[in-house]
Design a protein around this motif. Structure first.
Motif, PDB file in Angstrom:
ATOM      1  N   CYS A 281      -0.173  -2.233   8.565  1.00 19.69           N
ATOM      2  CA  CYS A 281       0.075  -2.785   8.055  1.00 19.69           C
ATOM      3  C   CYS A 281       0.788  -2.366   6.600  1.00 19.69           C
ATOM      4  CB  CYS A 281      -0.566  -4.350   7.326  1.00 19.69           C
ATOM      5  SG  CYS A 281       0.156  -5.080   6.796  1.00 19.69           S
ATOM      6  N   ALA A 282       1.867  -2.340   6.302  1.00 19.13           N
ATOM      7  CA  ALA A 282       2.431  -1.743   4.772  1.00 19.13           C
ATOM      8  C   ALA A 282       2.245  -2.783   3.981  1.00 19.13           C
ATOM      9  CB  ALA A 282       3.955  -1.287   5.109  1.00 19.13           C
ATOM     10  N   VAL A 283       2.186  -4.001   4.215  1.00 17.93           N
ATOM     11  CA  VAL A 283       2.550  -4.750   3.372  1.00 17.93           C
ATOM     12  C   VAL A 283       1.887  -6.488   3.859  1.00 17.93           C
ATOM     13  CG1 VAL A 283       3.807  -6.467   1.740  1.00 17.93           C
ATOM     14  CG2 VAL A 283       4.609  -4.117   2.801  1.00 17.93           C
ATOM     15  N   TYR A 284       0.653  -6.988   2.944  1.00 24.74           N
ATOM     16  CA  TYR A 284       0.534  -8.428   3.376  1.00 24.74           C
ATOM     17  C   TYR A 284       0.770  -9.054   2.056  1.00 24.74           C
ATOM     18  CZ  TYR A 284      -3.136 -12.197   3.431  1.00 24.74           C
ATOM     19  OH  TYR A 284      -3.730 -13.572   3.680  1.00 24.74           O
TER      20      TYR A 284
ATOM     21  N   VAL B 235       0.828  -0.903   0.039  1.00 27.14           N
ATOM     22  CA  VAL B 235      -0.440  -0.368  -0.012  1.00 27.14           C
ATOM     23  C   VAL B 235       0.805   1.163  -0.242  1.00 27.14           C
ATOM     24  CG1 VAL B 235      -1.929  -1.665   1.357  1.00 27.14           C
ATOM     25  CG2 VAL B 235       0.085   0.025   2.457  1.00 27.14           C
ATOM     26  N   PRO B 236       0.131   2.084  -0.475  1.00 25.86           N
ATOM     27  CA  PRO B 236       1.364   3.635  -0.889  1.00 25.86           C
ATOM     28  C   PRO B 236       1.433   4.441   1.031  1.00 25.86           C
ATOM     29  CG  PRO B 236      -0.479   3.824  -1.630  1.00 25.86           C
ATOM     30  CD  PRO B 236      -1.129   2.555  -1.290  1.00 25.86           C
ATOM     31  N   GLU B 237       2.717   4.893   0.975  1.00 23.07           N
ATOM     32  CA  GLU B 237       3.002   5.675   2.046  1.00 23.07           C
ATOM     33  C   GLU B 237       1.661   6.364   2.816  1.00 23.07           C
ATOM     34  OE1 GLU B 237       7.113   8.072   4.180  1.00 23.07           O
ATOM     35  OE2 GLU B 237       6.481   7.909   2.195  1.00 23.07           O
ATOM     36  N   GLY B 238       1.416   6.077   3.836  1.00 22.03           N
ATOM     37  CA  GLY B 238       0.779   6.356   4.549  1.00 22.03           C
ATOM     38  C   GLY B 238      -0.822   6.050   4.605  1.00 22.03           C
ATOM     39  N   ASN B 239      -0.664   4.659   4.412  1.00 20.78           N
ATOM     40  CA  ASN B 239      -1.865   4.177   4.529  1.00 20.78           C
ATOM     41  C   ASN B 239      -2.141   2.432   4.860  1.00 20.78           C
ATOM     42  OD1 ASN B 239      -2.483   6.018   2.766  1.00 20.78           O
ATOM     43  ND2 ASN B 239      -3.446   4.872   0.665  1.00 20.78           N
ATOM     44  N   SER B 240      -2.936   1.753   4.844  1.00 19.36           N
ATOM     45  CA  SER B 240      -2.456   0.140   5.899  1.00 19.36           C
ATOM     46  C   SER B 240      -3.612  -0.112   4.936  1.00 19.36           C
ATOM     47  CB  SER B 240      -2.978   0.859   7.912  1.00 19.36           C
ATOM     48  OG  SER B 240      -2.288   1.746   7.805  1.00 19.36           O
TER      49      SER B 240
ATOM     50  N   ALA C  98       4.944  -4.447   9.012  1.00 24.71           N
ATOM     51  CA  ALA C  98       4.797  -3.404   9.448  1.00 24.71           C
ATOM     52  C   ALA C  98       5.794  -2.493   8.139  1.00 24.71           C
ATOM     53  CB  ALA C  98       5.117  -2.868  10.695  1.00 24.71           C
ATOM     54  N   LYS C  99       6.013  -1.317   8.355  1.00 25.07           N
ATOM     55  CA  LYS C  99       6.818  -0.071   7.107  1.00 25.07           C
ATOM     56  C   LYS C  99       8.451  -0.242   7.593  1.00 25.07           C
ATOM     57  CE  LYS C  99       6.222   4.000   8.641  1.00 25.07           C
ATOM     58  NZ  LYS C  99       5.809   5.896   7.916  1.00 25.07           N
ATOM     59  N   ASN C 100       8.094  -1.161   8.732  1.00 25.46           N
ATOM     60  CA  ASN C 100       9.847  -1.149   9.399  1.00 25.46           C
ATOM     61  C   ASN C 100       9.941  -2.654   8.722  1.00 25.46           C
ATOM     62  OD1 ASN C 100       8.782  -2.953  11.015  1.00 25.46           O
ATOM     63  ND2 ASN C 100      10.081  -1.308  12.551  1.00 25.46           N
ATOM     64  N   GLY C 101       9.115  -3.448   8.186  1.00 27.61           N
ATOM     65  CA  GLY C 101       9.480  -4.661   8.276  1.00 27.61           C
ATOM     66  C   GLY C 101       9.218  -5.724   8.741  1.00 27.61           C
TER      67      GLY C 101
END
Length: 358
Positions: free
Chosen positions: A95-98, A83-88, A115-118
């Motif tokens: 959650c940045a990546v599923y 998902v784009p930065e700032g979204n979940s 999470a954004k930090n991995g």
């Protein structure tokens, strides 16, 4: 296609943060050429019967990017959502990546939220696009995370890492816009994945210990579709020919019935006509030339249908020769049977139209 024995030396690379807008920065080159557009979406990948089916890359109208399996236009199978930065990711806070299983566009089955930090936020089951267990629970190894790496050639890896190696689902983005995505085990590609070229051409490859076999390709698929289309057109022609033959036979039967009804109304006229025949040739008239189909009997109809079925089988064999172990011998055997049927009825004065495949 380049040989994609692509090895990263993880120990020499630093883990990159996912805070950058990876969708625009990394995938913009690959998305310059796409396979399908619609509703502000960009799709690049496999298409079957005008539907996104197989594996591909989808940039959605909200800017999110999905990489993985599709079925009949929907995200179904296994894949990764960024998902784009700032979204979940929906129903998964922060959650940045599923990465996991999908069914008709919803998270279903096993999956992992990063999470954004991995770091792993949740690892477990999903149903109706939501985690089944308490969000934040996980039994994953603390050595598992999601990250981005770049090698000295400018090629990128984006995916799951465990115990210092690429393990899980990942994507290699080459600096010329080509992509490879699939599963990794201990740093090597493993199982079925897709090599997706900048111009939209693709190859489905099956890796074992980073050596591979080609399963299919866009060029091969086009050849198969062309053959299938040709076979369908030919089959349609045969059907129309059979309709025409049936119509001719029906017309002949109707005319015969009319003649019988007329003769029943004037039997003396029929007798006079018989007595006025010349040199007895009327007794042998049926042997001159071919009989009409309506006068050849039910056995001719059965053999004619059999001949037609053999013809259809030959078309299938020519279209999909790889499905027949003894293609040459079987093809010749069917041709011989067709020839026997046709010549048998020619002798009897009831012809069967010779097929071009005989």
């Amino acid at each position: 296609m380049r040989i994609i024995l692509f090895v990263f030396f993880v120990a020499c690379l630093a883990q990159s943060s996912l805070s950058q807008n990876i969708i625009e920065d990394i995938f913009s080159k690959s998305l310059e050429v796409v396979s399908d557009k619609g509703r502000k979406e960009l799709y690049k990948g496999q298409i079957i019967k005008k539907k996104r089916t197989g594996m591909g890359l989808l940039k959605m109208k909200d800017g999110a990017l999905y990489i993985g399996d599709f079925s009949k236009g929907e995200m179904t199978g296994y894949g990764m959502l960024l998902v784009p930065e700032g979204n979940s990711v929906s129903n998964c806070d922060n959650c940045a990546v599923y990465v996991g299983n999908w069914q008709d566009g919803e998270k279903t089955g096993s999956g992992v939220c990063y999470a954004k930090n991995g770091d792993v936020l949740y690892s477990g089951k999903f149903k109706d696009d939501r985690p089944i267990n308490a969000y934040g629970s996980t039994d994953d190894s603390p050595l598992r995370y999601f990250s981005l790496f770049e090698n000295s050639d400018g090629n990128m890896f984006l995916g799951e890492v465990n115990d210092g190696n690429f393990n899980g689902f990942g994507v290699i983005v080459f600096n010329d816009g080509d992509l490879w995505f699939g599963n990794f085990r201990n740093g090597l590609k493993q199982g079925v994945g897709l090599y997706l070229m900048y111009d939209g051409e693709w190859e489905t490859l099956n890796f074992k210990d980073d050596s591979y076999d080609v399963i299919s390709s866009s060029a091969n698929y086009r050849d198969v579709e062309h053959s299938r289309s040709l076979a369908n057109k030919q089959s349609f022609g045969f059907i129309m020919d059979n309709f025409a033959a049936a119509a001719t036979a029906t017309a002949g039967a109707v005319n015969s019935a009319r003649a019988i009804r007329q003769s029943d109304g004037n039997s003396s006229g029929l007798a006079a006509s018989d007595n006025s025949g010349s040199s007895g040739n009327s007794k042998n008239g049926s042997k001159q030339g071919n009989k009409k189909a309506s006068n050849c009997g039910s056995s001719w109809s059965i053999d004619s249908n059999t001949y037609s079925n053999y013809e259809t089988q030959l078309i299938k064999m020519r279209t999909y020769p790889e499905k027949y172990d003894n293609y040459t011998a079987d093809y010749a055997s069917i041709q011989s049977k067709m020839r026997q049927i046709r010549t048998k009825w020619e002798v009897r004065g009831c012809s069967i139209t010779k097929s071009q495949y005989e």
